[in-house]
Enzyme design. Structure first.
Site, mmCIF file in Angstrom:
data_model
loop_
_atom_site.group_PDB
_atom_site.id
_atom_site.type_symbol
_atom_site.label_atom_id
_atom_site.label_comp_id
_atom_site.label_asym_id
_atom_site.label_seq_id
_atom_site.Cartn_x
_atom_site.Cartn_y
_atom_site.Cartn_z
ATOM 1 N N ASP A 41 -1.078 32.700 7.883
ATOM 2 C CA ASP A 41 -0.741 31.458 7.179
ATOM 3 C C ASP A 41 -1.727 30.353 7.539
ATOM 4 O O ASP A 41 -2.114 29.550 6.682
ATOM 5 C CB ASP A 41 0.684 31.020 7.505
ATOM 6 C CG ASP A 41 1.709 31.681 6.605
ATOM 7 O OD1 ASP A 41 1.569 31.571 5.375
ATOM 8 O OD2 ASP A 41 2.632 32.314 7.126
ATOM 9 N N HIS A 69 10.376 37.199 6.408
ATOM 10 C CA HIS A 69 9.660 37.956 5.384
ATOM 11 C C HIS A 69 10.260 39.329 5.076
ATOM 12 O O HIS A 69 9.786 40.001 4.161
ATOM 13 C CB HIS A 69 8.203 38.149 5.802
ATOM 14 C CG HIS A 69 7.407 36.881 5.827
ATOM 15 N ND1 HIS A 69 7.153 36.138 4.700
ATOM 16 C CD2 HIS A 69 6.819 36.211 6.856
ATOM 17 C CE1 HIS A 69 6.428 35.068 5.022
ATOM 18 N NE2 HIS A 69 6.233 35.082 6.319
ATOM 19 N N GLU A 104 1.252 27.257 12.068
ATOM 20 C CA GLU A 104 0.596 28.011 10.999
ATOM 21 C C GLU A 104 0.155 27.143 9.829
ATOM 22 O O GLU A 104 -0.135 27.660 8.748
ATOM 23 C CB GLU A 104 1.528 29.114 10.508
ATOM 24 C CG GLU A 104 2.927 28.641 10.141
ATOM 25 C CD GLU A 104 3.901 29.782 9.904
ATOM 26 O OE1 GLU A 104 3.457 30.888 9.545
ATOM 27 O OE2 GLU A 104 5.112 29.566 10.080
#
Length: 257
Positions: A180, A50, A154
């Site tokens: 998530d 990310h 997730e």
């Protein structure tokens, strides 16, 4: 007597269920890693999924962590052989594999992290291999002992196979990606009952398989709560969070009458 290497002993500490503390790293500059490498944290986790870590930035970050003997995990952008090989060749202590949703995916990703009988490609010229200064036998032994493989859970569909995922050989720990997972379960809060039940289910599967279990938590208090449920590897906040908190605290102190 010399102090044991933090990098060399990290995998065993994870597998033993020792309570460990780290943080996510979002800033792609080696100075930040050099500074935190001198800290008493147990590990840093580079968020290449990310945050803007290209190969060059990842190279410098791992150079800095290895210079301070700080264990560094890399959350790779994808759990593919190419991404895993890149992180490990550059000297990562281990990898966090995102979106592991089936036992088959877990087994394939784990195999990409390991030399024989896995499928990790070998090169003796990398940082991980000592730039050609160590023998093949030595490098294979070091990798087998030190490379830490963490499967991030997730996705709602992963819950259907969580026992099989936890049972996969060469997975050292399960790590919950709660945000998530929250979204995948159709919720907006990680404290929703269905999310907490899912996390407890993952924790139970890890314990049953003899795997370590961890997660991201925003506070120390929450990490303590999950530690009581068997959690041991906690990544709290991030370098960016600390910057914002420090600035906010200074602003509040400055404005106080």
């Amino acid at each position: 007597m010399s102090t044991p290497s933090r990098i060399a002993t990290f995998r065993q500490r994870v597998r033993s269920g020792e309570r460990l503390l780290g943080t996510f790293m979002k800033t792609p500059h080696p100075a930040v890693f050099e500074v935190l490498g001198a800290s008493s944290l147990d590990c840093l986790c580079i968020d290449a999924e990310h945050a803007p870590f290209g190969r060059g930035e990842l190279d410098l970050a791992l150079l800095a962590t290895r210079s301070t003997d700080m264990p560094a995990l890399v959350r790779v952008p994808e759990a593919t052989p190419a991404q895993i090989l890149n992180a490990l060749d550059l000297g990562a202590t281990g990898v966090v594999l995102p979106h592991v949703a089936s036992a088959r995916a877990a087994a394939e990703a784990a195999a990409a992290c390991r030399y024989a009988p896995g499928r990790r490609g070998y090169a003796g010229s990398t940082r991980a291999a000592g730039y050609g200064t160590r023998s093949l036998t030595d490098n294979l032994a070091r990798a087998a002992a030190e490379v830490t493989v963490i499967a991030q859970i997730e996705d709602a569909e992963a819950l259907e196979e969580i026992d099989a995922i936890a049972a996969v050989d060469e997975i050292d720990a399960l790590f919950v990606g709660r945000m998530d997972l929250t979204v995948s379960l159709g919720e907006t809060s990680p404290d929703a009952p269905i999310v907490r039940e899912a996390v407890a289910r993952i924790c139970a599967a890890a314990k049953a398989a003899g795997r370590a279990f961890g997660m991201f938590t925003p506070t120390i208090e929450e990490s303590r709560r999950w530690a009581q449920e068997g959690g041991s590897l906690f990544l709290l906040q991030s370098d960016q969070t600390w910057l914002l908190q420090g600035a906010r605290q200074m602003r509040e102190a400055f404005d106080r009458p």
